[in-house]
Motif scaffolding. Sequence first.
Motif, PDB file in Angstrom:
ATOM      1  N   ASP A 288       2.095  11.028 -10.911  1.00  0.00           N
ATOM      2  CA  ASP A 288       3.304  10.628 -10.523  1.00  0.00           C
ATOM      3  C   ASP A 288       3.577   9.116 -10.340  1.00  0.00           C
ATOM      4  O   ASP A 288       2.400   8.809 -10.083  1.00  0.00           O
ATOM      5  CB  ASP A 288       3.946  11.425  -9.292  1.00  0.00           C
ATOM      6  CG  ASP A 288       2.989  11.570  -8.196  1.00  0.00           C
ATOM      7  OD1 ASP A 288       2.528  10.309  -7.811  1.00  0.00           O
ATOM      8  OD2 ASP A 288       3.021  12.277  -7.425  1.00  0.00           O
ATOM      9  N   TRP A 289       4.577   8.810 -10.104  1.00  0.00           N
ATOM     10  CA  TRP A 289       4.766   7.349  -9.934  1.00  0.00           C
ATOM     11  C   TRP A 289       4.354   6.860  -8.588  1.00  0.00           C
ATOM     12  O   TRP A 289       3.829   5.441  -8.574  1.00  0.00           O
ATOM     13  CB  TRP A 289       6.147   7.085  -9.985  1.00  0.00           C
ATOM     14  CG  TRP A 289       7.043   6.886 -11.259  1.00  0.00           C
ATOM     15  CD1 TRP A 289       7.728   7.712 -11.836  1.00  0.00           C
ATOM     16  CD2 TRP A 289       6.668   5.932 -12.379  1.00  0.00           C
ATOM     17  NE1 TRP A 289       8.162   7.471 -12.875  1.00  0.00           N
ATOM     18  CE2 TRP A 289       7.647   6.383 -13.534  1.00  0.00           C
ATOM     19  CE3 TRP A 289       5.999   5.027 -12.637  1.00  0.00           C
ATOM     20  CZ2 TRP A 289       7.610   5.748 -14.544  1.00  0.00           C
ATOM     21  CZ3 TRP A 289       5.821   4.383 -13.893  1.00  0.00           C
ATOM     22  CH2 TRP A 289       6.611   4.826 -14.872  1.00  0.00           C
ATOM     23  N   ASP A 290       4.103   7.666  -7.707  1.00  0.00           N
ATOM     24  CA  ASP A 290       3.528   7.324  -6.293  1.00  0.00           C
ATOM     25  C   ASP A 290       2.101   7.129  -6.240  1.00  0.00           C
ATOM     26  O   ASP A 290       1.462   6.796  -5.213  1.00  0.00           O
ATOM     27  CB  ASP A 290       3.863   8.259  -5.330  1.00  0.00           C
ATOM     28  CG  ASP A 290       5.610   8.016  -5.204  1.00  0.00           C
ATOM     29  OD1 ASP A 290       6.129   7.000  -5.343  1.00  0.00           O
ATOM     30  OD2 ASP A 290       6.295   9.033  -4.760  1.00  0.00           O
ATOM     31  N   SER A 291       1.173   7.600  -7.385  1.00  0.00           N
ATOM     32  CA  SER A 291      -0.133   7.648  -7.209  1.00  0.00           C
ATOM     33  C   SER A 291      -0.733   6.182  -7.198  1.00  0.00           C
ATOM     34  O   SER A 291       0.020   5.291  -7.724  1.00  0.00           O
ATOM     35  CB  SER A 291      -0.901   8.452  -8.522  1.00  0.00           C
ATOM     36  OG  SER A 291      -0.495   7.624  -9.498  1.00  0.00           O
ATOM     37  N   ALA A 292      -1.922   5.823  -6.637  1.00  0.00           N
ATOM     38  CA  ALA A 292      -2.514   4.597  -6.570  1.00  0.00           C
ATOM     39  C   ALA A 292      -2.397   3.948  -8.000  1.00  0.00           C
ATOM     40  O   ALA A 292      -2.083   2.843  -8.302  1.00  0.00           O
ATOM     41  CB  ALA A 292      -3.766   4.423  -5.838  1.00  0.00           C
ATOM     42  N   GLU A 293      -2.999   4.682  -8.960  1.00  0.00           N
ATOM     43  CA  GLU A 293      -3.147   4.088 -10.251  1.00  0.00           C
ATOM     44  C   GLU A 293      -1.904   3.575 -10.977  1.00  0.00           C
ATOM     45  O   GLU A 293      -1.676   2.525 -11.398  1.00  0.00           O
ATOM     46  CB  GLU A 293      -3.868   5.208 -11.251  1.00  0.00           C
ATOM     47  CG  GLU A 293      -3.967   4.972 -12.558  1.00  0.00           C
ATOM     48  CD  GLU A 293      -4.361   5.928 -13.359  1.00  0.00           C
ATOM     49  OE1 GLU A 293      -5.710   6.038 -13.890  1.00  0.00           O
ATOM     50  OE2 GLU A 293      -3.673   7.155 -13.583  1.00  0.00           O
ATOM     51  N   ASN A 294      -0.732   4.617 -10.701  1.00  0.00           N
ATOM     52  CA  ASN A 294       0.402   3.921 -11.210  1.00  0.00           C
ATOM     53  C   ASN A 294       1.395   3.055 -10.437  1.00  0.00           C
ATOM     54  O   ASN A 294       2.172   2.366 -10.984  1.00  0.00           O
ATOM     55  CB  ASN A 294       1.344   5.326 -11.555  1.00  0.00           C
ATOM     56  CG  ASN A 294       0.914   6.481 -12.435  1.00  0.00           C
ATOM     57  OD1 ASN A 294       0.179   5.868 -13.438  1.00  0.00           O
ATOM     58  ND2 ASN A 294       1.103   7.716 -12.256  1.00  0.00           N
ATOM     59  N   THR A 295       1.036   3.036  -9.308  1.00  0.00           N
ATOM     60  CA  THR A 295       1.673   1.964  -8.273  1.00  0.00           C
ATOM     61  C   THR A 295       1.276   0.676  -8.799  1.00  0.00           C
ATOM     62  O   THR A 295       2.163  -0.330  -8.918  1.00  0.00           O
ATOM     63  CB  THR A 295       1.206   2.115  -6.725  1.00  0.00           C
ATOM     64  OG1 THR A 295       1.725   3.189  -6.422  1.00  0.00           O
ATOM     65  CG2 THR A 295       1.957   1.027  -6.001  1.00  0.00           C
ATOM     66  N   GLU A 296      -0.107   0.585  -9.225  1.00  0.00           N
ATOM     67  CA  GLU A 296      -0.325  -0.863  -9.618  1.00  0.00           C
ATOM     68  C   GLU A 296       0.069  -1.198 -11.099  1.00  0.00           C
ATOM     69  O   GLU A 296       0.426  -1.916 -11.328  1.00  0.00           O
ATOM     70  CB  GLU A 296      -2.094  -0.654  -9.759  1.00  0.00           C
ATOM     71  CG  GLU A 296      -2.712  -2.107 -10.060  1.00  0.00           C
ATOM     72  CD  GLU A 296      -2.601  -3.171  -9.159  1.00  0.00           C
ATOM     73  OE1 GLU A 296      -2.528  -4.340  -9.514  1.00  0.00           O
ATOM     74  OE2 GLU A 296      -2.010  -2.647  -7.985  1.00  0.00           O
ATOM     75  N   ALA A 297       0.106  -0.009 -11.941  1.00  0.00           N
ATOM     76  CA  ALA A 297       0.598  -0.209 -13.340  1.00  0.00           C
ATOM     77  C   ALA A 297       1.882  -0.535 -13.417  1.00  0.00           C
ATOM     78  O   ALA A 297       2.470  -1.196 -14.299  1.00  0.00           O
ATOM     79  CB  ALA A 297       0.337   1.058 -13.919  1.00  0.00           C
TER      80      ALA A 297
END
Length: 346
Positions: A288-297
């Motif tokens: 989801d948008w709140d994951s560390a991976e997606n927060t960076e992306a």
Amino acid sequence: MRETRFTAMKIGILALMMACSAALAGCGAGGEPEAAADSQISSEPKTSASSTPTAGKTEETKNAEAASAETHTVQGEFGEVVLPAHPQRVAGIYLEDYLSALGVTPVVQWYHPNWGIQDYLKLDVPQFDTSGSPEALLAQKPDLIIVDGGVDLAGYETYSKIAPTYRLPESMLQDSKQILLAVADALGIPEKGKEVLAKYEQTVEKDKAQLQKTVGSETVAVVRVNGGEKTLALFGVKNRFVGSLYSELGLTPHPLVGEMEDYQQIISEEGLADLDADHIFIFPANGDWDSAENTEARKILDRPIWKSLKAVQNDQVYVVERSHWQSGGIQANLLKFDDVMEHLAP
């Protein structure tokens, strides 16, 4: 097929007669067969419950056994395959969407470490890691396996050792409606497939008519944020996941989308500047948008070039749930259509 079975039956009967003759000859010569108590033939008819194959079985059990003995033949990608006419334990590898749409609960749920599961289906069944050993599938004792284009000949042969396996023909893999009917036919419930398809097409017709009124020829694009690579991917009209928005709902693709031959393309900074679509749907590749991976992306979306886009300026960028937007199944399509109607035809 019937002639082959009849011939096999005659051969089996002949072999049985020869075996009986040999046993009788052995007894006449004074040689007692091994386990004679079990092999002696009585001249009196047996009347005990154990003498008939169906004795002691319930009507339900006998009906189930009769059903399991029935078969039908379908043409798969790798040739004809004989399937049970009334399968009871079905595995549809990445085709669970179609099974559940037809009212069939699969014995396992497709899973891949990189992609997870198809969350939108909300299935409560064991997961089968398609990147690992097939033993997890074998343990569920399927009597029919249906697979799509993600399975090559080697994979097909492996699955076929577990249960009769139908690999969908390559020619239909871009058409969810053809897949639905093919899966229904493989399950022995073609009429149910036609019923589900009719309801699906009614929804498409209704939504398409409404969208023509609300958005007309305004252009649409679908973008995915790839967290690991920190890139944006633009999905084309031939993309199996989102192509139905254009081919069925009649939405107008942005020229970059409509001219794309590939299923998807990574958008460069220069390409992003040309993405002046009126409406953009966006979702992350994983999580989801709140994951560390997606927060960076998501920092990509803070760039001036992104903020300058027409859809962003007009507040017409719509964040949607990744699971059903990355599936081309019948139920996934309907969920995408719901999202489209919510944002474009409220």
